[in-house]
Design a protein around this motif. Structure first.
Motif, short mmCIF file in Angstrom:
data_model
loop_
_atom_site.label_atom_id
_atom_site.label_comp_id
_atom_site.label_asym_id
_atom_site.label_seq_id
_atom_site.Cartn_x
_atom_site.Cartn_y
_atom_site.Cartn_z
N ASP A 1 0.80 -1.22 0.00
CA ASP A 1 0.00 0.00 0.00
C ASP A 1 0.83 1.27 0.00
OD1 ASP A 1 -2.31 -1.51 0.07
OD2 ASP A 1 -2.38 -1.54 2.26
N GLN A 2 2.13 1.17 -0.29
CA GLN A 2 3.00 2.32 -0.19
C GLN A 2 4.23 2.08 -1.06
OE1 GLN A 2 2.47 5.22 1.87
NE2 GLN A 2 4.15 5.95 0.59
N LEU A 3 4.90 3.15 -1.46
CA LEU A 3 6.18 3.06 -2.15
C LEU A 3 7.28 3.47 -1.18
CD1 LEU A 3 5.10 4.68 -5.51
CD2 LEU A 3 5.97 2.36 -5.27
N ARG A 4 8.45 2.90 -1.39
CA ARG A 4 9.57 3.17 -0.50
C ARG A 4 10.84 3.30 -1.33
NH1 ARG A 4 10.37 2.34 5.02
NH2 ARG A 4 8.23 1.54 5.13
N GLU A 5 11.68 4.24 -0.95
CA GLU A 5 13.00 4.41 -1.56
C GLU A 5 14.03 4.28 -0.45
OE1 GLU A 5 15.46 7.30 -4.64
OE2 GLU A 5 13.63 8.04 -3.68
N GLY A 6 14.81 3.21 -0.48
CA GLY A 6 15.67 2.92 0.65
C GLY A 6 14.82 2.58 1.85
N ARG A 7 14.94 3.39 2.91
CA ARG A 7 14.12 3.20 4.11
C ARG A 7 12.98 4.21 4.20
NH1 ARG A 7 18.56 2.23 8.97
NH2 ARG A 7 19.71 0.53 7.96
N GLU A 8 12.93 5.14 3.26
CA GLU A 8 11.97 6.24 3.33
C GLU A 8 10.74 5.97 2.47
OE1 GLU A 8 12.46 8.71 5.43
OE2 GLU A 8 14.39 7.80 5.99
N GLU A 9 9.56 6.28 3.01
CA GLU A 9 8.33 6.17 2.25
C GLU A 9 8.24 7.30 1.23
OE1 GLU A 9 5.04 6.05 4.94
OE2 GLU A 9 5.48 4.01 5.63
N ARG A 10 7.67 6.98 0.08
CA ARG A 10 7.49 7.96 -0.98
C ARG A 10 6.04 7.97 -1.43
NH1 ARG A 10 11.93 9.56 -3.92
NH2 ARG A 10 10.43 11.06 -4.72
N ALA A 11 5.51 9.13 -1.71
CA ALA A 11 4.14 9.26 -2.21
C ALA A 11 4.13 9.05 -3.72
CB ALA A 11 3.57 10.62 -1.86
N ALA A 12 3.17 8.26 -4.21
CA ALA A 12 3.08 7.99 -5.64
C ALA A 12 2.89 9.27 -6.43
CB ALA A 12 1.92 7.02 -5.91
N GLU A 13 2.12 10.21 -5.89
CA GLU A 13 1.86 11.48 -6.60
C GLU A 13 3.15 12.27 -6.80
OE1 GLU A 13 -1.81 9.96 -4.82
OE2 GLU A 13 0.22 10.32 -4.05
N ARG B 1 6.30 13.24 -10.94
CA ARG B 1 7.13 14.32 -11.51
C ARG B 1 8.33 13.76 -12.27
NH1 ARG B 1 7.41 17.49 -5.73
NH2 ARG B 1 5.16 17.95 -5.53
N THR B 2 8.69 12.49 -11.94
CA THR B 2 9.85 11.85 -12.59
C THR B 2 9.43 10.75 -13.54
OG1 THR B 2 11.16 12.31 -10.61
CG2 THR B 2 12.04 10.68 -12.16
N TYR B 3 8.38 10.01 -13.18
CA TYR B 3 7.95 8.85 -13.96
C TYR B 3 6.57 9.08 -14.55
CZ TYR B 3 11.82 6.46 -11.65
OH TYR B 3 13.07 6.10 -11.20
N THR B 4 6.31 8.41 -15.67
CA THR B 4 5.01 8.54 -16.34
C THR B 4 3.95 7.69 -15.65
OG1 THR B 4 6.18 8.86 -18.44
CG2 THR B 4 3.83 8.31 -18.57
N ILE B 5 4.34 6.49 -15.22
CA ILE B 5 3.43 5.56 -14.54
C ILE B 5 4.04 5.19 -13.19
CG2 ILE B 5 2.47 3.22 -14.57
CD1 ILE B 5 2.24 3.45 -17.59
N VAL B 6 3.22 5.26 -12.15
CA VAL B 6 3.70 4.92 -10.80
C VAL B 6 2.67 4.00 -10.13
CG1 VAL B 6 4.33 5.78 -8.53
CG2 VAL B 6 4.96 7.08 -10.57
N PRO B 7 3.07 2.82 -9.69
CA PRO B 7 2.11 1.95 -8.99
C PRO B 7 1.77 2.54 -7.62
CG PRO B 7 4.30 1.01 -8.90
CD PRO B 7 4.40 2.20 -9.80
N ALA B 8 0.51 2.38 -7.22
CA ALA B 8 0.07 2.91 -5.93
C ALA B 8 -0.18 1.81 -4.92
CB ALA B 8 -1.20 3.75 -6.12
N THR B 9 -0.89 0.75 -5.32
CA THR B 9 -1.18 -0.38 -4.43
C THR B 9 -1.08 -1.68 -5.23
OG1 THR B 9 -3.57 -0.35 -4.85
CG2 THR B 9 -2.76 1.03 -3.04
N ARG B 10 -0.86 -2.76 -4.49
CA ARG B 10 -0.82 -4.08 -5.13
C ARG B 10 -1.29 -5.12 -4.12
NH1 ARG B 10 4.68 -5.47 -7.56
NH2 ARG B 10 3.85 -4.32 -9.33
N THR B 11 -2.07 -6.08 -4.61
CA THR B 11 -2.48 -7.23 -3.81
C THR B 11 -2.08 -8.49 -4.56
OG1 THR B 11 -4.37 -6.04 -2.85
CG2 THR B 11 -4.39 -8.44 -2.70
#
Length: 349
Positions: free
Chosen positions: A76-88, A92-102
């Motif tokens: 339910d979240q994206l993470r870069e290293g140990r830090e959480e990142r917001a999909a929104e 600004r960098t990527y065209t498609i960003v996943p938000a959630t996955r089950t």
């Protein structure tokens, strides 16, 4: 920088082995007093490992055991290293960003006692993976489902006297899962290759070596397991999934004669994808980047096991386990696996 990272990974792997060795020493402390007098009893709720484990117990020669495992992984979240990142923000960098996955898995677990001290186990998984992604202000969903990689392994007893048991896990994973699953996206209405995490298999043969130790006393059981996943070949799409090491220790005190509680800790270390799928563009979606697939994770699962010794359901086992992530540190941007849920049913025939 990459060489520094690999040195750190190797150091963590050595540390994980040291931690497991200490856990094994702790788990086997009761042996001195128990090994001559006590017997490892199979008719107890703590006789087998918690729900999330596989290959953790042998069965008697000539016997057959059938089981079913359901697994639910939530991202339910994206993470870069140990830090959480917001999909929104990542849009600004990527065209498609996943938000959630089950990711749901239904798995058939078959075991046969080939000989005294040798059990053959076959695991047949069926995966159903659904990902919700952002394309600007638009949200779309992709889904992949089908047979996963089939695991065949031998469980070879090393020690099985008194209150303790230990065995080797010698497995081979067969690449029966698809690695060319596609989905409709705003950029490819006819379908595009889905990122690595949405594929159903690795596309490679995998060695699954490991070892397991279990010890019982009147109050319950303790155990430890170390497993490795070694990918042997580059798959047909030009990449090889990174190798993985998993170490876990658990404690399973008995509540009564038919119910036990379990608590354990899992440490996982996994490498990046080597090579790349030519059908994926890492500049469009961060999860399509082969360098963003490695990292480490620590989880804390808690569970409950029920064994029915008598009545119309005599011999049936039901186990559940819920796990949450205590630590995650990923290479680059990845989906944050924040929860895992297992349900397992088994019956010796």
């Amino acid at each position: 920088m990459r060489e520094t990272h690999h040195r750190v990974v190797r150091l963590w792997r050595r540390r994980s082995l040291q931690v497991l060795a200490l856990a094994l020493a702790w788990a086997t402390q009761p042996l001195a007093a128990q090994i001559r007098d006590d017997v490892y009893r199979l008719d107890r709720p703590d006789a087998q490992g918690p729900a999330g484990l596989t290959g953790e117990h042998l069965i008697h020669r000539g016997s057959f055991e059938m089981g079913y495992r359901f697994t639910n992984l939530g991202f339910d979240q994206l993470r870069e290293g140990r830090e959480e990142r917001a999909a929104e923000d990542l849009l600004r960098t990527y065209t498609i960003v996943p938000a959630t996955r089950t990711a749901l898995t239904h798995e058939l677990d078959l075991r046969y006692g080939v000989a005294s001290g040798l059990t053959l186990q076959v695991l047949v998984p069926y995966h159903d993976i659904e990902t919700s992604s952002l394309f600007g202000s638009e949200r779309f969903v992709t889904r992949s489902s089908g047979l996963g990689d089939v695991l065949v392994q031998g469980l070879v007893s090393l020690f099985g006297e008194g209150a303790a048991r230990s065995h080797l896990n010698l497995g081979l994973s067969i690449p029966t899962g698809a690695i060319d699953a596609t989905g409709r996206t705003p950029l490819a209405l006819g379908g595009a290759i889905l990122p690595y995490g949405s594929q159903l298999g690795s596309g490679s043969f995998e060695l699954r070596p490991g070892g397991t130790v279990l010890v019982q006393n009147d109050q319950g059981s303790v155990g430890a397991q170390l497993l490795g996943t070694l990918h042997l070949n580059e798959n047909d799409r030009g990449y090889r999934v990174g190798d993985r090491i998993t170490a876990t220790v658990w404690l399973a005190p008995r509540i009564n004669d038919f119910m036990s509680f379990s608590a354990r800790i899992i440490y996982e270390n996994f490498d990046r994808v080597h090579g790349a799928d030519a059908g994926l563009d890492r500049t469009l979606d961060p999860t399509a980047d082969p360098d963003f697939q490695g990292g480490e994770r620590v989880e804390l699962p808690f569970g409950l096991s029920i064994y029915l010794p008598d009545g119309p359901f005599a011999g049936h086992r039901l186990s559940v386990e819920f796990s949450f992530a205590a630590h995650q540190d990923y290479d680059g941007i990845q989906m944050d696996r924040n929860r895992t849920f297992w349900v397992v049913w088994r019956k010796a025939l």
